[in-house]
Scaffold this active site. Structure first.
Site, PDB file in Angstrom:
ATOM      1  N   SER A 171       0.929  -1.158   0.117  1.00  0.00           N
ATOM      2  CA  SER A 171       0.074   0.060   0.047  1.00  0.00           C
ATOM      3  C   SER A 171       0.995   1.191  -0.087  1.00  0.00           C
ATOM      4  CB  SER A 171      -0.965  -0.086   1.193  1.00  0.00           C
ATOM      5  OG  SER A 171      -1.501   1.391   1.452  1.00  0.00           O
ATOM      6  N   SER A 172       0.307   2.279  -0.752  1.00  0.00           N
ATOM      7  CA  SER A 172       1.103   3.613  -0.633  1.00  0.00           C
ATOM      8  C   SER A 172       1.348   4.284   0.742  1.00  0.00           C
ATOM      9  CB  SER A 172       0.499   4.525  -1.572  1.00  0.00           C
ATOM     10  OG  SER A 172      -0.930   4.761  -1.309  1.00  0.00           O
ATOM     11  N   CYS A 173       0.295   3.778   1.666  1.00  0.00           N
ATOM     12  CA  CYS A 173       0.451   4.485   3.023  1.00  0.00           C
ATOM     13  C   CYS A 173       1.949   3.732   3.787  1.00  0.00           C
ATOM     14  CB  CYS A 173      -0.709   4.073   3.845  1.00  0.00           C
ATOM     15  SG  CYS A 173      -0.743   2.313   4.186  1.00  0.00           S
ATOM     16  N   TYR A 227      -2.207  -0.268  10.002  1.00  0.00           N
ATOM     17  CA  TYR A 227      -2.357  -1.006   8.897  1.00  0.00           C
ATOM     18  C   TYR A 227      -0.863  -0.748   8.030  1.00  0.00           C
ATOM     19  CZ  TYR A 227      -3.892  -1.873   4.029  1.00  0.00           C
ATOM     20  OH  TYR A 227      -4.004  -2.293   2.845  1.00  0.00           O
ATOM     21  N   LYS A 284       1.475  -4.019   6.827  1.00  0.00           N
ATOM     22  CA  LYS A 284       1.906  -4.118   5.483  1.00  0.00           C
ATOM     23  C   LYS A 284       3.447  -4.096   5.361  1.00  0.00           C
ATOM     24  CE  LYS A 284      -0.904  -4.555   2.694  1.00  0.00           C
ATOM     25  NZ  LYS A 284      -1.644  -5.858   2.234  1.00  0.00           N
ATOM     26  N   LEU A 306      -7.161   2.837  -4.581  1.00  0.00           N
ATOM     27  CA  LEU A 306      -7.932   2.179  -5.415  1.00  0.00           C
ATOM     28  C   LEU A 306      -9.390   2.501  -5.460  1.00  0.00           C
ATOM     29  CD1 LEU A 306      -6.207  -1.299  -5.470  1.00  0.00           C
ATOM     30  CD2 LEU A 306      -5.794   0.599  -6.940  1.00  0.00           C
ATOM     31  N   HIS A 340     -13.406   4.093   1.114  1.00  0.00           N
ATOM     32  CA  HIS A 340     -12.204   5.125   0.795  1.00  0.00           C
ATOM     33  C   HIS A 340     -12.850   6.351  -0.063  1.00  0.00           C
ATOM     34  CE1 HIS A 340      -9.846   1.312   1.598  1.00  0.00           C
ATOM     35  NE2 HIS A 340      -8.792   2.195   1.669  1.00  0.00           N
TER      36      HIS A 340
END
Length: 306
Positions: free
Chosen positions: A103-105, A132, A136, A163, A176
């Site tokens: 994930s970009s986070c 989260y 990841k 997404l 989201h």
């Protein structure tokens, strides 16, 4: 060849299963009742019986900023457990090919944009989804460690931007941004509301990609897994402000009202734009722009709410 797809009932998993390239494989997509990823023994037995050549790990507890703030411990524990259980048991059982979805986070909250793959672990995380992100990151690092220990393992992590798309979650407490905007603007339109509230000042920027395009990137990567970098960004390479998304989606849905800004609400990272030069250099590009993707997503939303 057999592909074990976890998270097959989620938005990403369902788009992966429906992709045209899926027909070339025997895709195993067990439900949570069929395969509990918190149970190592169940994972071991499933892998022994089914012997998948590939694993696409798309399972996870996901949600927007509201959900992450409300349940940070659950987002950490559940995602950490299922990711590490699956990847480590797969290595033990001799599975040589894993596509792990990141994930970009996972990138630092103050990292320079566009965010390059090498920025991982180079700064503090965004507090609103830290739990989260930590989970990841742990799964990504485990893939790296296991590959280093045995170079016959092709364990890679795809780092998607945000997404949206078909099978998105439209629950306001878990959705989201794009799905949330669609719901808010649609309800405002049908109820003749004159204003819609935006969290924050609308200036933070986000990159969103249509989920079908990400599914295409997953299959693209699977067929080239031996030549793929161990971690690679997947995105569209451009972003918009939150206010831009509201304005653009308003035009598509036909909402003609105005907006108010709730400055007391959390906004998350100021910007999350991925550097996608590596995946573009390998020959992959998305096929949907924002307008086309939102139109398709809105049609799906209307079908689901007839």
């Amino acid at each position: 060849m057999r592909v074990l797809l976890t998270g097959g009932t989620g938005m990403v998993g369902r788009n992966i299963k429906e992709h045209q390239k899926a027909i070339n494989y025997c895709v195993l997509a067990p439900s949570r009742q069929e395969l509990d990823l918190t149970n190592r023994e169940q994972i071991r037995n499933y892998l022994r019986i089914n012997s998948p050549e590939y694993i696409i790990h798309a399972a996870g507890l996901v949600g927007g900023i509201h959900a992450n703030i409300a349940n940070p411990s659950r987002f950490l524990i559940e995602n950490l457990e299922i990711g590490c259980n699956l990847i480590s048991e797969a290595a033990t059982m001799g599975v040589k090919n894993i596509i792990n979805l990141g994930s970009s986070c996972m990138y630092p909250k103050n990292g320079p944009n566009p965010l390059k793959e090498e920025y991982l672990l180079n700064g503090f995380l965004e507090p609103t989804n830290e739990g989260y992100a930590i989970a990841k990151i742990a799964a990504q690092r485990l893939c790296d460690y296991l590959r280093i220990e045995d170079d016959s393992r092709n364990y890679i992590t795809l780092m998607p931007c945000n997404l949206y798309g078909k099978y998105d979650n439209y629950n306001p407490k878990r959705s989201h941004l794009i799905a949330s905007i669609i719901v808010k603007l649609h309800e405002a339109k049908v109820n003749n509301k004159k204003t819609v509230e935006i969290w924050g000042d609308g200036k933070v920027r986000r990159e969103f990609m249509y989920a079908k395009d990400f599914a295409d990137a997953v299959w693209f990567s699977l067929t080239r897994i031996k030549e793929m970098p161990h971690m690679i960004n997947i995105g569209i390479g451009e972003d918009y402000s939150i206010f831009d998304y509201y304005k653009k989606i308003s035009m598509i849905l036909g909402f003609e009202g105005s907006f108010t800004f709730n400055l007391s609400k959390p906004i998350g990272m100021k910007q999350k734009l991925l550097d996608v030069k590596k995946i573009n250099h390998l020959g992959w590009f998305p096929r949907h722009n924002l307008e086309l993707g939102v139109k398709k997503t809105y049609s799906h939303y209307l079908e689901c709410n007839r």
